[in-house]
Design a protein around this motif. Sequence first.
Motif, mmCIF file in Angstrom:
data_model
loop_
_atom_site.group_PDB
_atom_site.id
_atom_site.type_symbol
_atom_site.label_atom_id
_atom_site.label_comp_id
_atom_site.label_asym_id
_atom_site.label_seq_id
_atom_site.Cartn_x
_atom_site.Cartn_y
_atom_site.Cartn_z
ATOM 1 N N CYS A 22 38.772 10.563 57.510
ATOM 2 C CA CYS A 22 39.568 11.844 57.510
ATOM 3 C C CYS A 22 40.999 11.312 58.166
ATOM 4 N N THR A 23 41.908 11.542 57.571
ATOM 5 C CA THR A 23 42.731 10.624 58.423
ATOM 6 C C THR A 23 43.928 12.150 58.498
ATOM 7 N N THR A 24 44.636 12.920 60.140
ATOM 8 C CA THR A 24 45.493 13.644 59.955
ATOM 9 C C THR A 24 46.521 13.263 60.933
ATOM 10 N N SER A 25 47.527 13.758 60.612
ATOM 11 C CA SER A 25 48.483 14.747 60.835
ATOM 12 C C SER A 25 48.769 15.783 60.909
ATOM 13 N N GLY A 26 50.140 15.625 62.121
ATOM 14 C CA GLY A 26 50.607 16.936 62.785
ATOM 15 C C GLY A 26 49.311 17.951 63.804
ATOM 16 N N ILE A 31 42.363 17.215 70.760
ATOM 17 C CA ILE A 31 41.992 18.057 71.123
ATOM 18 C C ILE A 31 41.129 19.296 70.410
ATOM 19 N N HIS A 32 40.794 18.811 69.274
ATOM 20 C CA HIS A 32 40.267 20.012 67.910
ATOM 21 C C HIS A 32 38.998 19.210 67.621
ATOM 22 N N THR A 33 38.518 20.392 67.283
ATOM 23 C CA THR A 33 36.901 19.820 66.833
ATOM 24 C C THR A 33 37.781 19.796 65.573
ATOM 25 N N MET A 34 36.124 18.856 64.976
ATOM 26 C CA MET A 34 36.888 18.666 63.776
ATOM 27 C C MET A 34 35.402 19.183 62.598
ATOM 28 N N ALA A 35 35.541 19.116 61.282
ATOM 29 C CA ALA A 35 34.522 19.477 60.610
ATOM 30 C C ALA A 35 34.491 18.974 59.039
ATOM 31 N N TRP A 36 33.434 18.569 58.491
ATOM 32 C CA TRP A 36 33.126 18.005 57.035
ATOM 33 C C TRP A 36 32.223 19.918 57.011
ATOM 34 N N TYR A 37 33.098 19.715 55.360
ATOM 35 C CA TYR A 37 32.104 20.564 54.684
ATOM 36 C C TYR A 37 32.230 20.508 53.381
ATOM 37 N N ARG A 38 31.005 20.709 52.177
ATOM 38 C CA ARG A 38 31.697 20.385 50.871
ATOM 39 C C ARG A 38 30.795 21.530 50.531
ATOM 40 N N CYS A 95 37.795 17.894 54.290
ATOM 41 C CA CYS A 95 37.488 17.242 56.221
ATOM 42 C C CYS A 95 38.722 19.044 56.907
ATOM 43 N N THR A 96 38.091 19.774 58.027
ATOM 44 C CA THR A 96 39.080 20.514 58.253
ATOM 45 C C THR A 96 39.174 20.702 59.449
ATOM 46 N N TYR A 104 43.095 24.652 58.476
ATOM 47 C CA TYR A 104 43.619 23.884 57.571
ATOM 48 C C TYR A 104 42.503 23.063 56.755
ATOM 49 N N TRP A 105 42.458 22.428 55.708
ATOM 50 C CA TRP A 105 41.859 21.513 54.906
ATOM 51 C C TRP A 105 42.949 21.181 54.282
ATOM 52 N N GLY A 106 41.908 19.985 54.062
ATOM 53 C CA GLY A 106 42.134 18.788 52.939
ATOM 54 C C GLY A 106 42.084 18.803 51.794
ATOM 55 N N ARG A 107 41.912 17.721 51.095
ATOM 56 C CA ARG A 107 42.175 17.562 49.333
ATOM 57 C C ARG A 107 40.603 18.024 48.426
ATOM 58 N N GLY A 108 39.609 17.068 50.007
ATOM 59 C CA GLY A 108 38.443 17.347 49.477
ATOM 60 C C GLY A 108 38.806 15.943 48.910
#
Length: 115
Positions: A22-26, A31-38, A95-96, A104-108
Amino acid sequence: QVRLVESGGGLVQPGGSLRLSCTTSGINFKIHTMAWYRQTPGKEREMVATINSDGGTNYADSVKGRFVISRDNKWNRVSLQMTSLKPVDTAVYYCTTKWRGTDYWGRGTQVTVSS
């Protein structure tokens, strides 16, 4: 503008492996906690794994010992290494992160485990 883009999904046989990214921008990624959901059709989205800014991780019981979440602060990227995949792991993986009170969520990306 916050943007999360997942990649790496696909079709894999039971027992196989996949690596999601998961690539992020913005955001100030480090400093962010990142997570994967399904999510599977007809079911609620469920947490798979999280990683905080210090690298601390948390996993759903169903994936402990099989999945590993990691982050690369240089490239603003979070990954999910999945091994010993089972048909029940079939889902869309998201990814969130949260920023200023907003999720914020990606499209999956679709992961299908099937022979």
